[in-house]
Design a protein around this motif. Structure first.
Motif, PDB file in Angstrom:
ATOM      1  N   CYS A 226       0.862  -1.206   0.000  1.00  0.00           N
ATOM      2  CA  CYS A 226       0.000   0.000   0.000  1.00  0.00           C
ATOM      3  C   CYS A 226       0.877   1.228   0.000  1.00  0.00           C
ATOM      4  O   CYS A 226       1.953   1.234   0.602  1.00  0.00           O
ATOM      5  N   GLY A 227       0.403   2.283  -0.662  1.00  0.00           N
ATOM      6  CA  GLY A 227       1.178   3.514  -0.788  1.00  0.00           C
ATOM      7  C   GLY A 227       1.269   4.284   0.504  1.00  0.00           C
ATOM      8  O   GLY A 227       2.154   5.107   0.679  1.00  0.00           O
ATOM      9  N   ILE A 228       0.327   4.056   1.429  1.00  0.00           N
ATOM     10  CA  ILE A 228       0.307   4.923   2.629  1.00  0.00           C
ATOM     11  C   ILE A 228       0.562   4.070   3.872  1.00  0.00           C
ATOM     12  O   ILE A 228       1.302   4.460   4.766  1.00  0.00           O
ATOM     13  N   CYS A 229      -0.039   2.836   3.931  1.00  0.00           N
ATOM     14  CA  CYS A 229       0.109   2.085   5.191  1.00  0.00           C
ATOM     15  C   CYS A 229       1.028   0.889   4.948  1.00  0.00           C
ATOM     16  O   CYS A 229       0.725  -0.223   5.372  1.00  0.00           O
ATOM     17  N   GLY A 230       2.143   1.125   4.274  1.00  0.00           N
ATOM     18  CA  GLY A 230       3.052   0.031   3.942  1.00  0.00           C
ATOM     19  C   GLY A 230       3.630  -0.622   5.188  1.00  0.00           C
ATOM     20  O   GLY A 230       3.699  -1.843   5.304  1.00  0.00           O
ATOM     21  N   PHE A 231       4.017   0.202   6.167  1.00  0.00           N
ATOM     22  CA  PHE A 231       4.728  -0.363   7.330  1.00  0.00           C
ATOM     23  C   PHE A 231       3.827  -1.333   8.088  1.00  0.00           C
ATOM     24  O   PHE A 231       4.278  -2.401   8.536  1.00  0.00           O
ATOM     25  N   ALA A 232       2.512  -0.975   8.170  1.00  0.00           N
ATOM     26  CA  ALA A 232       1.583  -1.863   8.905  1.00  0.00           C
ATOM     27  C   ALA A 232       1.589  -3.246   8.234  1.00  0.00           C
ATOM     28  O   ALA A 232       1.664  -4.295   8.903  1.00  0.00           O
ATOM     29  N   HIS A 233       1.580  -3.259   6.889  1.00  0.00           N
ATOM     30  CA  HIS A 233       1.587  -4.550   6.200  1.00  0.00           C
ATOM     31  C   HIS A 233       2.869  -5.318   6.532  1.00  0.00           C
ATOM     32  O   HIS A 233       2.856  -6.516   6.839  1.00  0.00           O
ATOM     33  N   SER A 234       4.040  -4.614   6.514  1.00  0.00           N
ATOM     34  CA  SER A 234       5.295  -5.365   6.740  1.00  0.00           C
ATOM     35  C   SER A 234       5.326  -5.906   8.163  1.00  0.00           C
ATOM     36  O   SER A 234       5.760  -7.044   8.405  1.00  0.00           O
ATOM     37  N   ILE A 235       4.785  -5.122   9.132  1.00  0.00           N
ATOM     38  CA  ILE A 235       4.779  -5.627  10.521  1.00  0.00           C
ATOM     39  C   ILE A 235       3.856  -6.845  10.626  1.00  0.00           C
ATOM     40  O   ILE A 235       4.207  -7.888  11.203  1.00  0.00           O
ATOM     41  N   ALA A 236       2.656  -6.740   9.967  1.00  0.00           N
ATOM     42  CA  ALA A 236       1.701  -7.862  10.053  1.00  0.00           C
ATOM     43  C   ALA A 236       2.361  -9.122   9.487  1.00  0.00           C
ATOM     44  O   ALA A 236       2.322 -10.208  10.084  1.00  0.00           O
ATOM     45  N   TYR A 237       3.073  -8.970   8.362  1.00  0.00           N
ATOM     46  CA  TYR A 237       3.726 -10.141   7.748  1.00  0.00           C
ATOM     47  C   TYR A 237       4.785 -10.684   8.699  1.00  0.00           C
ATOM     48  O   TYR A 237       4.836 -11.890   9.030  1.00  0.00           O
ATOM     49  N   GLU A 264       3.060   6.379  11.231  1.00  0.00           N
ATOM     50  CA  GLU A 264       2.388   6.153   9.942  1.00  0.00           C
ATOM     51  C   GLU A 264       0.910   6.507  10.057  1.00  0.00           C
ATOM     52  O   GLU A 264       0.332   7.134   9.161  1.00  0.00           O
ATOM     53  N   ARG A 265       0.277   6.171  11.210  1.00  0.00           N
ATOM     54  CA  ARG A 265      -1.154   6.504  11.374  1.00  0.00           C
ATOM     55  C   ARG A 265      -1.353   8.013  11.345  1.00  0.00           C
ATOM     56  O   ARG A 265      -2.265   8.531  10.689  1.00  0.00           O
ATOM     57  N   ALA A 458      -2.880  -9.843  12.948  1.00  0.00           N
ATOM     58  CA  ALA A 458      -3.600  -8.655  12.445  1.00  0.00           C
ATOM     59  C   ALA A 458      -2.939  -7.418  13.037  1.00  0.00           C
ATOM     60  O   ALA A 458      -2.448  -7.446  14.171  1.00  0.00           O
ATOM     61  N   VAL A 459      -2.909  -6.351  12.242  1.00  0.00           N
ATOM     62  CA  VAL A 459      -2.336  -5.074  12.692  1.00  0.00           C
ATOM     63  C   VAL A 459      -3.378  -3.995  12.398  1.00  0.00           C
ATOM     64  O   VAL A 459      -4.057  -4.060  11.368  1.00  0.00           O
ATOM     65  N   GLU A 460      -3.532  -3.011  13.290  1.00  0.00           N
ATOM     66  CA  GLU A 460      -4.522  -1.935  13.061  1.00  0.00           C
ATOM     67  C   GLU A 460      -3.871  -0.870  12.169  1.00  0.00           C
ATOM     68  O   GLU A 460      -3.181   0.029  12.663  1.00  0.00           O
ATOM     69  N   ALA A 461      -4.065  -0.997  10.858  1.00  0.00           N
ATOM     70  CA  ALA A 461      -3.557   0.030   9.931  1.00  0.00           C
ATOM     71  C   ALA A 461      -4.492   1.245  10.026  1.00  0.00           C
ATOM     72  O   ALA A 461      -5.590   1.142  10.572  1.00  0.00           O
ATOM     73  N   PRO A 462      -4.039   2.415   9.509  1.00  0.00           N
ATOM     74  CA  PRO A 462      -4.913   3.611   9.598  1.00  0.00           C
ATOM     75  C   PRO A 462      -6.317   3.351   9.055  1.00  0.00           C
ATOM     76  O   PRO A 462      -7.268   3.979   9.509  1.00  0.00           O
ATOM     77  N   ARG A 463      -6.473   2.429   8.108  1.00  0.00           N
ATOM     78  CA  ARG A 463      -7.806   2.229   7.503  1.00  0.00           C
ATOM     79  C   ARG A 463      -8.548   1.086   8.144  1.00  0.00           C
ATOM     80  O   ARG A 463      -9.707   0.844   7.806  1.00  0.00           O
TER      81      ARG A 463
END
Lengths: 545, 165, 603, 290
Positions: A226-237, A264-265, A458-463
């Motif tokens: 994702c262009g905005i919440c990339g870090f949340a995805h990498s942490i979740a992975y 990031e949020r 699961a990680v709470e991304a901004p969205r």
């Protein structure tokens, strides 16, 4: 929830414990009670369909498998139900018929694995491009990741009913920051029906991860989902792999991850406030909110070396430490930020014309929000009190105190207020985290990552809630990696939110769920209008082996 | 009061910690290929040419995602990320940087081996002199794979005969 | 009186050989041309037929109206030669209809006036009933006949009878300046406003015009409505003391303008839309007439010029528009607004309808603007609140007309969704005459002014009473800018498809009936109030009849109940054939009219 | 003086728009483009060849008619004491040339098969259904009080009274709305319906339309400025005063514009209805003599 479920359906299931209060049941025989199992779980008060993973386990279990993961966020328990689908008769009872949130999951499995869900209300193609030939399923093992077959282009759109006309908010539209196609059926300016066709930026990263990348290379792909919440995805992975491989990451790494997630949020919510102001023509609000966001981006740049893709997380911890001068940097930015955010919020709420444009449009009722399994600020604005940071604590959130804003009206203004309150919460969270950061190493030592282990996190991304499911494979490779972004659920609710409002409000309503279409992915660049398909040949760069 | 700048006309300096465009220092690079293995998007490629004994480490800035993994794993700190962020050019060639190193020759059969001379010296310099079979290692290193196998077989049989006497 | 002879010959041919449409059409065109020529040089003749004395003479007003009838007769007859479908008597009735209109204008006493008036109504009835086979025509023609006789001819006869009984003669010259009881003037007013389709009695017009064949409805709304204006002017000229009806006339005119404009906006059928816009324009004429009566000295002359000029302009562009709708009906057989892309197959009709639309919505270079400009001069400068209010509402209505007619423009754009063919050359000739007149009257209004020998300086400008408007200079500057820009920055033709934001879309447009939703919502709100009032009436009546009060009820309350039941029945009846919206406006606005009339009367 | 006006009218507006952008940029603490930016845009657009989505003549003619009517509006207004081309046009003619402008825009928008431009045309007409009567009411009040409809005569015989002040405020409001500033630029809302009627125009035709819109905005505010200054000044002094009042009003409007979001169509209609009610009340007051 697990205890009651076991009493009711225990005997016929084979149990496998993934982690503390995360259990996977595999259903071998009597497939009919699969549906009333899901019905039983979903009828409980605080449950939601967490994610759904289709897998091609033909070489290990000689059949496909479809796993539905459910979450009860009050009891903080996760239940997975796996259903083996034989290769010769690839169909399974559809949950989508009884629970709308599952429709897209099942359409995706239909596209990518060829498993047909009986009774699915909308069996059209979801992920694959219009001219992808029938019968070719990319996620199957026998399909190579660099194939890109060509077919003829056809896509059955719904016809406009009782003489309404079509007003396309198409892939290229000023208000959409990424390609998605909302086919609004309108009568004059009033929207009567919506047909969504998305997945223009599907890049097939799950197949790419399976095909070519090892664990630490996949994390950089995860960051660019994702262009905005990339870090949340990498942490979740990273957390999913750590859970699968039972790796304990050091405390300091957990705190550093929390700090960067909150940064990031901050910048994501400020970005949204700016975009919402711009869509209603209030450019001063747009410029002012991005002015403040610039400070957060500069802070991130100083901390991690890049404004947006921090590139800091690795499986097992963090790559770089926050030295002392960076700690004072964070505190100084936060103090400046708090004053400016309050000033911005007062200005926004004082502009009557902006408030009038946001009030009362795009209303999503609580039942519908729950039916579509929405998450994040969209759900919290409609009264669903669910926040992954508090209900499934990860990183350092269980040691920090913060409250979760919940509103009832469910219109665009409520979503704005939720996001504004969350910005203030993030600032106080950052302060607590920076004070309480412990010393020690930032990277855990671990040797081989064992194969055939499963992890879900699961990680709470901004969205909303990013859910990553990982099944580890041999020779330092992943066997199956499933990414579910919050926009995946929120986007399905958009058609209910758009009905009844004018095409003038449509861009604002669509933007109010803060959509991140690239989180939902698409493989080929196809010039749809003229029908020509430009194929990126992966070997195109000439230097690839 | 306005905070925007006339950027292309006023030069802009990225902060110290910025991960900019990577650059290989040819004098330090030993051609070990550690960066090639770790690079996620395959921006770094190793091309060995056994006819005329050269190894090319090709860095393509176009494909590089600037994650600084190569900088972390490089033993001789040859590849480093600069603070330079303006990588635009009107010709694709300027994005490609090639470091060419001579492959070492096998002492026995004279064929080129799959490691460079610099790599050999680096390894030799790394091994502490006080190690037990220092000279045997020194002797074994510059051989190509077949000669090594041959040597081990020869030593094994020699050792066998000595045992038998 | 050569034209009368030609008309009679045409109608006789029409009677004997039923299918000779071309001959009758061309003959009536010739006759109308003769009428125009004779009117220009003045007519003065007396005949006695069957012992009755008929005197025909043209003074300034009747000469002007004669020319009007002639022009519209010429254009419409050319059109009819190609368009008319010979059925039962309508060919004969056609030329009799034009003849009767000409003779009304030429007659010198009320007896002839009422005879030819009746002849005109009968002829128009026969023409309206041409397509008697579909039920809609039957219903509309009955409403037309009943309304015309109940509200129009009866009051006229009463008034003329009263004049004859009091003064023994019906000749205009002798009756000049005679004091007549006011109820006679009110009777004349009721008679003429029903013929002209002014607010309370306008319901027959939007029913009758759409059903009639296009050439007949062109004549009906273009010329026949002008007869009512002619009659009203004649009465105002003859009998002093018409100030009493002036205020009521202005109030009714304002209401007609508002209702006509709003109703035209919500129509889905081209001819009904044009019928309502005729109602709207008749409102303008009566507003000008009311201003003419109420004002004095300079403003009176402005109002008089405005009245006659607008009569001419409305006749020209209304005939043009109805004939164009005839073209569309003839070519596609449909008259709803769902048509698309006729512009490709019918280029001339498209260009002429753009001219018609621009002139009906009074856009400057064309003729509609001149007369409306004069009306605004009269009303705005009158310092009388009623008239200034009238001016403001009429400007609002002109914006509404533009909005309504834009829908008609839509049928000529976009991809064709029905096969069509261009109209016949003769039809186009008739329309071309009127379109040319539209443009000429727009740029040289002075010519028309000279016919009614009002001196307005040179032909290309209007300057009376201080306000001047140089039409030629304005049109000249506008066209010079356009041409200069077009030459300086020409555009070559490289065609491409419209951009549908990326995904292929076929129904990519906005349907006309969904346009202007805020105004249509306002209309629906109005009808909602009406339904509530009507339902309260009938609920009261149901409540009462449920109570059985025996004897007392018979003498005391039953008459009152019958009255209430009667009114609610009438409203239900009225709203059945008109749509609910109209019933509402009738009831709600009628009360307003009464209060305003009283208010206006008092102040 | 008219010669000066003839130069000012067509060439000043794009420059003014550049100044407006600069003011808005400063409010939003950013540098903002140079004040000639609007001119650069229009010149580049005029030099580019347009692509036409339909063959219909109305589509190609509409920009030219729009520019011509905008210039007519500008030339009808008094610069100093009399207007450039005095064809006796007065406020009624001014309103109708204004209608010609929006009619040209709407004809152009409707002649192409694009639901975005149809939505824009529909909005343009619906707005004019509310705000044109408001304009006529203000003119009605002026006519009632001064007994004439031509701008110069009205200006000379204005006597200050309650309803005249009200009429001036209404005229300012109508000038703001018809000039198309943010809360009311609903017909050309770019984020909602891709610039409405202008969405299918490109190259030279788009440049013409943009220029015409700027001139129309200039004409509306110049009308207000001339109403304010003509009663108290004459000749060259009047022209200078007019320019000053115009610039002041323009800058005030720009700052107000940058503090507002865009209204929806029905919200703007409600505002319009409120304006009409106020106008009616003012008419009654004017008629009662104050």
């Amino acid at each position: 929830m697990i205890r009651e479920f076991e009493e009711k359906f225990g005997p016929t299931l084979e149990k496998k414990v993934i982690a503390k209060n995360k259990v996977l049941y595999t259903l071998m025989v009597r497939r009919e009670d699969f549906i009333n199992m899901t019905k039983y779980i979903l009828n409980r008060p605080n449950t939601r369909l967490f994610t759904m993973v289709g897998m091609d386990e033909r070489n290990t279990e000689e059949s496909f498998s479809v796993t539905y993961w459910f979450l009860d966020w009050k009891a903080q328990e996760v239940i997975g139900i796996r259903l083996y689908v034989p290769e010769e008769e690839p169909s399974f009872p559809s949950v989508g018929a009884i629970h709308k949130g599952a429709i897209w999951f099942e359409r995706e499995v239909q596209d990518l694995l060829g498993l047909e869900a009986e009774g699915l209300p909308d069996p059209r193609r979801l992920i694959l491009p219009d001219d992808w030939p029938e019968g070719v399923y990319p996620l199957r093992e026998d399909f190579q990741y660099y194939h890109s077959p060509m077919g003829t282009r056809n896509y059955p759109y719904r016809e406009p009913k009782n003489n309404s006309t079509v007003h396309p908010m198409g892939p290229y539209h000023v208000a959409l920051d990424e390609p998605a196609h909302f086919r609004l059926f309108v009568k004059g300016e009033e929207i009567v029906d919506v047909d969504y066709r998305g997945f223009y930026s599907h890049r097939g990263i799950e197949k790419l991860a399976r095909g070519r990348l090892n664990y630490n290379q996949v994390i950089f792909i995860a960051e660019r989902v994702c262009g905005i919440c990339g870090f949340a995805h990498s942490i979740a992975y990273a957390q999913a792999v750590e859970e699968a491989a039972k790796i304990e990451i050091p405390d300091r790494a957990r705190y550093i991850r929390t700090i960067l997630l909150e940064i990031e949020r901050l910048h994501s919510h400020l970005l949204w406030i700016g975009v919402a102001a711009h869509l209603t023509g209030f450019d001063t609000g747009f410029m002012r909110s991005w002015l403040i966001r610039e400070k957060v981006m500069e802070l991130a740049e100083r901390l991690t070396g890049n404004r947006k893709t921090y590139g800091l997380a690795l499986v097992g911890g963090v790559r770089r430490d926050l030295l002392d001068y960076r700690k004072s940097l964070i505190l100084e930015t936060i103090n400046k930020l708090r004053g400016e955010v309050n000033e911005l919020v007062d200005m926004l709420l004082a502009t009557k014309s902006f408030i009038k444009r946001c009030e009362g449009i795009g209303v999503l009722s609580k039942e519908k929000a729950r039916e579509w399994d929405t998450a994040g600020p969209l759900a919290r604005a409609s009264g669903i009190d669910y926040d992954t940071r508090r209900d499934l604590p990860y990183a350092a959130y269980d040691e920090l105190s913060f409250n979760v804003p919940v509103y009832k009206e469910g219109d665009v203004l409520a979503r704005a207020l939720v996001r504004i309150d969350e910005v203030k919460e993030s600032i106080s969270l950052l302060e607590q985290a920076v004070d309480a950061i412990p010393g020690g190493p930032v990277m855990a030592e671990f040797n081989e990552i064992p194969s055939w282990r499963e992890g879900i996190s699961a990680v709470e991304a901004p969205r909303g809630e990013n859910t990553h499911y990982v099944m580890t494979g041999e020779i330092n490779r992943i066997y199956r990696w499933r990414v579910k972004a919050p926009t995946y659920n929120n986007l399905q609710a958009v058609s209910d939110m758009l009905r009844g409002y004018t095409i003038g409000d449509a861009p604002l309503i669509v933007a109010s769920i803060d959509p991140c279409y690239s989180c939902t992915e698409r493989v080929q660049v196809v010039d749809i209008e003229s029908g020509k398909a430009k194929v990126i040949s992966f070997g195109g760069m000439g230097t690839c082996p | 009061m306005p905070i925007t700048k006339y950027y292309p006309f006023e030069p802009e300096q990225a902060p110290l910690e910025y991960r900019g465009v990577p650059e290989i220092n040819p004098h330090l690079c030993v051609g070990c290929g550690a960066c090639v293995n770790v690079c996620p998007p395959d921006a770094l490629i190793k091309i060995d040419d056994y006819e005329n004994g050269t190894r090319k480490i090709v860095l393509d800035i176009g494909r590089c995602i600037r994650c600084a993994r190569c900088e972390e794993v490089c033993p001789t700190r040859a590849i480093r990320l600069t603070r330079e962020f303006e990588a635009a050019s009107n010709d694709r060639i300027c994005h490609v940087e090639i470091v060419e190193l001579k492959l070492a020759k096998c002492r026995e059969c004279g064929k080129y081996v799959d490691y460079t001379e610099r790599q050999l010296q680096k390894v030799l310099s790394l091994i502490p002199p006080g190690i037990l079979e220092f000279d045997r290692i020194r002797e074994k290193l510059p051989l190509c794979r077949e000669c090594k196998r041959l040597l081990t077989v020869v030593n094994a049989t020699k050792f066998e005969e000595e045992m038998r006497e | 009186m050569l034209f009368a002879l030609l008309f009679i010959i045409a109608s006789i041919i029409g009677l004997i050989k039923r299918e000779q449409v071309k001959i009758v059409g061309l003959l009536s065109a010739l006759a109308s041309l003769a009428l125009v020529v004779e009117a220009l040089s003045g007519i003065d003749a007396t005949y006695s037929i069957l012992g009755l004395e008929f005197a025909f003479m043209t003074d300034t007003i009747s000469r002007y109206f004669c020319i009007l009838v002639g022009i519209s007769g010429l254009a419409v007859s050319l059109y009819t030669a190609e368009y008319m479908e010979p059925r039962h008597l309508n060919l004969a009735a056609y030329s009799v209809f034009i003849l009767s209109m000409a003779l009304i204008v030429l007659s010198r006493d009320f007896l002839e006036f009422i005879i030819f008036w009746e002849l005109m109504t009968i002829a128009s009835y026969v023409l309206i009933v041409t397509y008697y086979d579909n039920t809609e025509t039957k219903k509309a023609s009955i409403i037309y006949l009943v309304a015309m006789h109940a509200f129009n001819t009866a009051p006229l006869l009463l008034a003329i009878g009263a004049i004859y009984s009091q003064f023994g003669t019906l000749d205009y010259s002798t009756l000049q300046g005679v004091y007549v009881p006011t109820w006679v003037i009110w009777a004349f007013l009721l008679g003429f406003i029903s013929k002209a389709g002014i607010f309370p009695v306008h319901f027959w017009l939007p029913e009758a015009h759409p059903v009639a064949p296009s050439n007949v409805s062109a004549l009906l709304s273009g010329t026949m409505l002008k007869m009512a204006i002619y009659g009203m002017i004649r009465v105002v000229e003859l009998f002093p003391g018409s100030e009493a009806i002036a205020r009521t006339m202005v109030v009714l005119a304002i209401l007609t303008i508002a209702i006509g404009a709003i109703m035209a906006l919500v129509q889905k059928d081209i001819k009904r839309l044009m019928a309502y816009s005729s109602v709207d324009n008749m409102g303008y004429l009566f507003l000008a007439l009311g201003a003419y009566i109420m004002l004095d000295r300079v403003l009176k002359k402005i109002a008089f010029l405005a009245l006659l000029l607008h009569a001419f302009n409305h006749l020209v562009f209304k005939n043009l528009l109805f004939m164009l709708s005839g073209n569309v009906l003839h070519a596609t057989g449909r008259k709803d607004l769902e048509l698309r892309g006729l512009g490709k197959k019918m280029p001339f009709t498209a260009v002429m309808s753009v001219v018609g639309i621009l002139s009906v919505s009074a856009v400057p270079p064309l003729n509609g603007f001149i007369s409306k400009w004069l009306i605004y001069q009269a009303t705005f400068l009158s310092k009388d609140p009623l008239l200034v209010g009238g001016g403001v509402i009429s400007l609002f209505a002109s914006a509404l007309t533009l909005a309504a007619y834009i829908k008609i423009y839509r049928i000529f754009t976009g991809e064709p969704n029905v096969e069509a063919h261009e109209a016949a050359p003769l039809m186009l000739a008739g329309e071309a005459i009127l379109a040319f007149l539209c443009v000429v009257a727009g740029i040289f209004p002075g010519i028309i002014a000279r016919i009614i020998n009002v001196d307005v300086g040179n032909p290309w400008l209007i300057s009376i009473g201080g306000a001047t408007f140089n039409a030629l200079l304005f049109a000249g500057t506008l066209c010079s800018f356009i041409i200069a820009a077009a030459i300086a920055l020409p555009t070559k033709k490289n065609l491409d498809a419209p951009w549908t934001t990326g995904e292929p879309v076929d129904e990519f447009e906005q349907k006309p009936e969904h346009m202007f939703t805020p105004i249509a919502k306002f209309g629906k709100k109005l009808s909602f109030i009406g339904e509530r009032i009507e339902e309260r009436f009938s609920s009261f009546e149901r409540w009462y009849s449920s109570k059985d009060l025996g004897y007392l009820d018979e003498i005391m309350f039953m008459p009152v109940i019958k009255l209430i039941e009667g009114t609610s029945y009438v409203i239900k009846e009225l709203s059945k054939n008109l749509n609910a919206l109209l019933a509402v406006t009738f009831l709600v606005l009628f009360t307003i009219v009464l209060t305003m009339a009283v208010l206006a009367g008092v102040i | 003086m008219e010669l000066l006006g003839a130069i000012v009218a067509p060439f000043l507006p794009p420059l003014l728009d550049g100044v407006a952008r600069k003011v808005k940029a400063l409010i939003q603490n950013r540098m903002g483009p140079s004040i000639f930016q609007t001119w650069y845009d229009i010149i580049t657009l005029l030099s580019m060849e347009p692509t036409l989505p339909t063959g219909s003549l109305a589509f190609r003619l509409a920009p030219y008619i729009a520019l011509a009517s905008a210039l007519c509006m500008a030339f009808m207004l008094p610069y100093g004491s009399n207007s450039i081309i005095n064809f006796g046009g007065d406020l009624i003619a001014f309103i109708y040339v204004f209608t010609l402008f929006s009619a040209a825009l709407v004809f152009g928008a409707l002649s192409v098969e694009n639901s975005y431009s149809h939505a824009g045309a529909n909005r343009e007409l619906t707005l004019s259904l509310v705000f044109k009567p408001l304009f006529t009411i203000t003119i009605g009040i002026f006519a009632l009080k001064t007994g004439s409809l031509s701008i110069t005569q009205i200006a000379h015989s204005i006597s200050p009274s309650l309803s005249i002040v009200g009429a001036y405020l209404l005229l300012l409001y109508v000038a703001y709305v018809e000039a198309g500033f943010i809360p009311y630029d609903i017909a050309e809302a770019e984020t909602e319906i891709l610039e409405g009627p202008l969405s299918e125009y490109s190259g030279r035709l788009l440049g013409l339309l943009k220029w015409a819109l700027q001139i129309k905005r200039f004409a509306m505010i110049w009308l207000f400025a001339s109403f304010v200054t003509l009663p108290i000044a004459e000749g060259v002094f009047a022209f200078v005063l007019q320019m000053m009042v115009f610039l002041l009003a323009y800058l005030l409007m720009v700052t107000y514009e940058s503090l507002n979001a865009r209204y929806r169509l029905d919200q703007a209609m409600n505002q319009g209805m409120k304006g009409i009610v106020i106008g009616a009340v003012l008419t009654i007051i004017a008629w009662l003599g104050w």
